[in-house]
Design an enzyme around this catalytic site. Structure first.
Site, PDB file in Angstrom:
ATOM      1  N   SER A   1      20.506  74.734  30.993  1.00  0.00           N
ATOM      2  CA  SER A   1      19.500  75.314  30.106  1.00  0.00           C
ATOM      3  C   SER A   1      18.494  76.133  30.883  1.00  0.00           C
ATOM      4  CB  SER A   1      18.764  74.192  29.376  1.00  0.00           C
ATOM      5  OG  SER A   1      18.060  73.431  30.346  1.00  0.00           O
ATOM      6  N   LYS A   2      17.881  77.040  30.129  1.00  0.00           N
ATOM      7  CA  LYS A   2      16.880  77.940  30.700  1.00  0.00           C
ATOM      8  C   LYS A   2      15.721  77.182  31.316  1.00  0.00           C
ATOM      9  CE  LYS A   2      17.081  82.208  28.176  1.00  0.00           C
ATOM     10  NZ  LYS A   2      16.669  82.836  26.961  1.00  0.00           N
ATOM     11  N   ARG A   3      15.411  76.021  30.748  1.00  0.00           N
ATOM     12  CA  ARG A   3      14.263  75.271  31.244  1.00  0.00           C
ATOM     13  C   ARG A   3      14.469  74.808  32.687  1.00  0.00           C
ATOM     14  NH1 ARG A   3      14.092  70.958  28.021  1.00  0.00           N
ATOM     15  NH2 ARG A   3      15.359  72.033  26.496  1.00  0.00           N
ATOM     16  N   GLN A   4      15.722  74.577  33.057  1.00  0.00           N
ATOM     17  CA  GLN A   4      15.974  74.065  34.417  1.00  0.00           C
ATOM     18  C   GLN A   4      16.640  75.077  35.348  1.00  0.00           C
ATOM     19  OE1 GLN A   4      17.408  70.031  34.736  1.00  0.00           O
ATOM     20  NE2 GLN A   4      16.916  69.626  32.617  1.00  0.00           N
ATOM     21  N   ASN A   5      17.254  76.080  34.777  1.00  0.00           N
ATOM     22  CA  ASN A   5      17.997  77.040  35.603  1.00  0.00           C
ATOM     23  C   ASN A   5      17.954  78.427  34.971  1.00  0.00           C
ATOM     24  OD1 ASN A   5      19.615  75.791  37.880  1.00  0.00           O
ATOM     25  ND2 ASN A   5      20.114  74.397  36.211  1.00  0.00           N
TER      26      ASN A   5
END
Ligand code: GLU
Length: 493
Positions: free
Chosen positions: A263-267
């Site tokens: 996900s964008k939140r982590q990567n």
């Protein structure tokens, strides 16, 4: 390898935004399977979801594929920057194939394999809500399936908006072998009556891609695991249309480090983010290839040719693959060292010359670049690493002192003086790495100084940096005059 003939594969992105790294991996796997059988890799654009359509996305995706060296043999291509088509099974953009889908939708309707559904979105929402309350899987309740022919005709004549649904044989058991997942069984009563044509006249992905994969002679469909649950619908469509389905290989999801879906939140999830950060295509593709594929040896560095030779769908794992950017950075370092000095210099020249214009006319640029090739991970780092070649550094006095190397404040003036005298004594013609090494080692011997006591201050005076290529290499590239000038200027501060 299971195929005896050349294999046709496809990558059919939807132009809804930037190309996802998972999509790039699927494209790579499809490309490899086609190439290793000397077959064709096709790119098709699936733009039937008009609400999610993003203008310009097609061009962007094609540009990213080109960057990754995954240009298609057939299908949608970029021709001088413009979207175009190549091949005789086109058009390859789904919105240009609406009459084709309509023809097959009509055929399914006529055969009774599909039916018209007039239910409003309000009714469908309510139905789903009620099912959820009853803890049932959301599924169309087939209200419209029981309409009589006359009732249907009346609604059609009155221009009532409707969709077309696939009529799933509820009692049927569907079995299939996926190239990665093995044997699969689906029960008809668990499958929803999928919408095939929407009220806007556009097909859904389900109908459109089945028609296209058949008409475009695709042998194996390699796609993300998220489509696995829809597979029985697709197999039924092939069956109802009287076609042989292709082989399927559903590749595992990409996961964050904590094993949640990438996900964008982590990567960063867009391939373009990695391009912008300066990753080499070789490194990113090598990394993506290994996400889910196990080569079966300890080898980790694979060029495209080596991937074509070694990749096999059978060795792709079923479980999710963790997107470990540390591994990506390691591969990037490996690839930076692997490219030739000449190519390395060519790739960093534009970046460095933006700040140091003299680079453009510097015939020694390659020699200088070769000194930092082993030291950087991203090309933009070259600007800082190479700056001292083009601009004499302002050397801070305390950089020259180094406790570990036993370069004390007391000894420093004597070392600098000796360095200057010794280097001045070297003939211009003998100014090379080898000779410098010999002369300076001799100096340390004569004076009973450790090598570091001579080399540290020399290197620091020439570069102004705590870490840089070694003293002999730098001095040799800078030349006698500049080397001595830099030592003199430090000595005088
Ligand atoms: N258009 C679909 C997507 O972008 C393609 C899935 C497939 O490969 O069949 O997810």
């Amino acid at each position: 390898m299971w195929y005896l003939k050349s294999v046709r594969t496809r990558f059919p992105p939807s132009p809804t935004g930037l190309l996802h790294v998972g999509g790039l991996r699927t494209a790579l796997y499809s490309y490899l399977v086609a190439k290793q059988s000397k077959g064709e890799f096709l790119v098709r654009i699936e733009d039937t979801d008009r609400e999610r359509f993003v203008p310009g996305a097609t061009k962007n995706i094609l540009r990213t594929l080109h960057w990754a060296d995954l240009d298609p043999d057939e299908g949608v291509i970029l021709d001088q920057g413009e979207v175009s088509g190549k091949g005789n099974r086109g058009p390859y953009i789904q919105s240009q194939r609406l009459d084709i889908y309509k023809k097959y939708a009509d055929e399914l309707l006529k055969k009774g394999s599909a039916y018209r559904c007039f239910c409003s979105s309000e009714r469908l929402d309510q139905m789903r809500e009620d099912q959820q309350k009853r803890k049932e899987a959301p599924m169309y309740d087939r209200l419209c399936c029981s309409l009589s022919e006359e009732e249907v005709q009346k609604k059609v004549d009155a221009g009532e908006s409707h969709v077309l649904r696939l009529k799933i044989p509820r009692s049927e058991k569907i079995t299939f072998t996926d190239d990665i997942r093995g044997n699969l069984t689906f029960m008809g009563h668990t499958i929803d009556d999928q919408v095939l044509m929407k009220s806007d006249g556009f097909p859904t992905y389900h109908l459109a891609h089945v028609v296209d994969d058949h008409l475009m002679d695709i042998d194996i469909v390699i796609r993300g695991e998220e489509w696995l649950s829809s597979l029985p619908k697709h197999l039924l469509l092939f069956q109802e249309l009287g076609w042989k389905p292709p082989r399927y290989a559903h590749v595992p999801l990409l996961l964050n480090k904590d094993k949640t879906k990438l996900s964008k939140r982590q990567n960063d999830v867009a391939a373009e983010d990695y391009i912008d950060k300066g990753y080499l295509p070789e490194a990113l593709l090598n990394f993506l290839a290994l996400l889910g594929w196990n080569p079966g040896t300890s080898e980790e560095i694979f060029s495209m040719d080596e991937l074509i030779e070694n990749f096999s769908i059978e060795r792709v794992q079923k479980s999710g693959a963790i997107f470990d950017t540390e591994k990506l950075d390691w591969l990037q370092g490996q690839w930076i060292r692997k490219i030739s000095v000449n190519e390395f210099a060519d790739r960093i020249r534009p970046v460095v010359s933006e700040k140091y214009h003299e680079v453009e006319n510097d015939s020694d640029f390659e020699a200088k670049a070769s000194l930092i090739q082993d030291r950087l991970t991203f090309f933009p780092e070259a600007v800082e690493m190479m700056g001292f070649f083009y601009k004499a550094p302002k050397v801070k006095a305390d950089l020259l002192v180094n406790e570990k190397q036993k370069v004390t404040k007391e000894i420093l003036p004597e070392v600098m003086e000796a360095l200057k005298d010794t280097l001045e004594s070297i003939d211009e013609k003998g100014w090379d790495e080898e000779n410098l090494k010999e002369v300076l080692f001799k100096l340390s011997e004569d004076k009973e100084w450790k090598k570091g006591q001579v080399l540290w201050p020399l290197r620091a005076a020439l570069t102004g940096l705590p870490y840089s290529p070694g003293a002999f290499e730098v001095a040799s590239v800078l030349g006698k005059e500049e080397t001595i000038a830099r030592i003199a200027s430090v000595k005088n501060t």
